[in-house]
Design a protein around this motif. Structure first.
Motif, mmCIF file in Angstrom:
data_model
loop_
_atom_site.group_PDB
_atom_site.id
_atom_site.type_symbol
_atom_site.label_atom_id
_atom_site.label_comp_id
_atom_site.label_asym_id
_atom_site.label_seq_id
_atom_site.Cartn_x
_atom_site.Cartn_y
_atom_site.Cartn_z
ATOM 1 N N LEU A 20 0.826 -1.209 0.000
ATOM 2 C CA LEU A 20 0.000 0.000 0.000
ATOM 3 C C LEU A 20 0.861 1.260 0.000
ATOM 4 N N ALA A 21 1.912 1.259 0.809
ATOM 5 C CA ALA A 21 2.803 2.427 0.871
ATOM 6 C C ALA A 21 3.482 2.652 -0.476
ATOM 7 N N GLU A 22 3.875 1.564 -1.127
ATOM 8 C CA GLU A 22 4.517 1.672 -2.438
ATOM 9 C C GLU A 22 3.547 2.187 -3.491
ATOM 10 N N ASP A 23 2.284 1.823 -3.345
ATOM 11 C CA ASP A 23 1.260 2.246 -4.302
ATOM 12 C C ASP A 23 0.874 3.712 -4.158
ATOM 13 N N GLN A 24 1.291 4.353 -3.066
ATOM 14 C CA GLN A 24 0.956 5.765 -2.857
ATOM 15 C C GLN A 24 1.780 6.596 -3.835
ATOM 16 N N LYS A 25 1.195 6.921 -4.920
ATOM 17 C CA LYS A 25 1.886 7.707 -5.945
ATOM 18 C C LYS A 25 1.653 9.187 -5.685
ATOM 19 N N LEU A 26 2.725 9.912 -5.540
ATOM 20 C CA LEU A 26 2.643 11.347 -5.305
ATOM 21 C C LEU A 26 3.050 12.086 -6.571
ATOM 22 N N PRO A 27 2.486 13.254 -6.820
ATOM 23 C CA PRO A 27 2.899 14.028 -7.988
ATOM 24 C C PRO A 27 4.354 14.474 -7.833
ATOM 25 N N PRO A 28 5.028 14.739 -8.934
ATOM 26 C CA PRO A 28 6.455 15.120 -8.892
ATOM 27 C C PRO A 28 6.667 16.577 -8.502
ATOM 28 N N ILE A 29 6.191 16.949 -7.308
ATOM 29 C CA ILE A 29 6.228 18.356 -6.904
ATOM 30 C C ILE A 29 7.642 18.916 -6.803
ATOM 31 N N GLU A 30 8.623 18.042 -6.575
ATOM 32 C CA GLU A 30 10.002 18.524 -6.482
ATOM 33 C C GLU A 30 10.504 19.053 -7.827
ATOM 34 N N ARG A 31 9.840 18.694 -8.909
ATOM 35 C CA ARG A 31 10.240 19.162 -10.245
ATOM 36 C C ARG A 31 9.440 20.383 -10.696
ATOM 37 N N TRP A 32 8.437 20.770 -9.923
ATOM 38 C CA TRP A 32 7.599 21.905 -10.300
ATOM 39 C C TRP A 32 8.145 23.173 -9.662
ATOM 40 N N ASN A 33 8.462 24.153 -10.465
ATOM 41 C CA ASN A 33 9.017 25.406 -9.958
ATOM 42 C C ASN A 33 8.325 26.612 -10.580
#
Length: 188
Positions: A20-33
């Motif tokens: 379940l933890a692996e399936d938690q897909k987060l958006p690539p916010i570190e690449r958004w500037n």
């Protein structure tokens, strides 16, 4: 799109939790500037309640969604970020609260999995250390979550951790998770 309900942590095995933890897909916010656009008029209270313009956000799914675009900046501030805008958000203590604990195993083979108020699952260990900070009202435990952001461990969960540490007999009292030892002694 409705978000899936949170599963019962106590009924899951560590393998199921890891999946379940692996399936938690987060958006690539570190690449958004994007260029800074202003203030979101939002804040996260010490108890983990999210507010917009002074009123609590009552929809759990909205809070969970906003939490996926939350980022800590190099200056220590917090923002909600999308590919096109970046808005400040006030955080009174930590942006997340660890509200539930599942411990499995013992000694160095123990794993401690926490459910956050946003539904995220985080296993304490070398990548997600626990730390205990001295506070006026006693030790304040924190769990590293992601991107320099922590979860304040809720007081009832802290009591569970303390009971586990005392039962383990380690000196100094502490906890093992994923091969890492976390002393209950406050730092700072």
């Amino acid at each position: 799109m409705p978000m899936d309900p949170m599963p019962d942590l106590s009924a899951l095995s560590l393998a199921e939790i890891a999946r379940l933890a692996e399936d938690q897909k987060l958006p690539p916010i570190e690449r958004w500037n994007p260029t800074h656009c202003g203030d979101s008029e939002m804040r996260i209270a010490r108890d983990g309640t999210w507010y917009h313009q002074g009123s609590p956000i009552g929809r759990e799914a909205m809070v969970r969604l906003f939490s996926t675009i939350l980022r800590r900046e190099a200056d220590g501030g917090y923002v909600l970020v999308t590919p096109v805008e970046k808005l400040d958000i006030a955080v009174e203590d930590a942006p997340f609260v660890a509200v539930e604990l599942k411990a499995e195993g013992s000694g160095q083979a123990q794993s401690l999995v926490f459910r956050l108020n946003t539904g995220d699952l985080v296993t304490a260990g070398p990548d997600h250390p626990l730390r205990f900070v001295a506070g006026e009202d006693g030790p304040r435990p924190y769990l590293a979550v992601r991107g320099g952001m922590d979860a304040l461990v809720a007081r009832p969960v802290y009591y569970e951790l303390a009971a586990l540490a005392i039962a383990s007999g380690d000196e100094p009292p502490g906890l093992w998770s994923k091969g890492a030892f976390f002393a209950l002694e406050p730092t700072e």
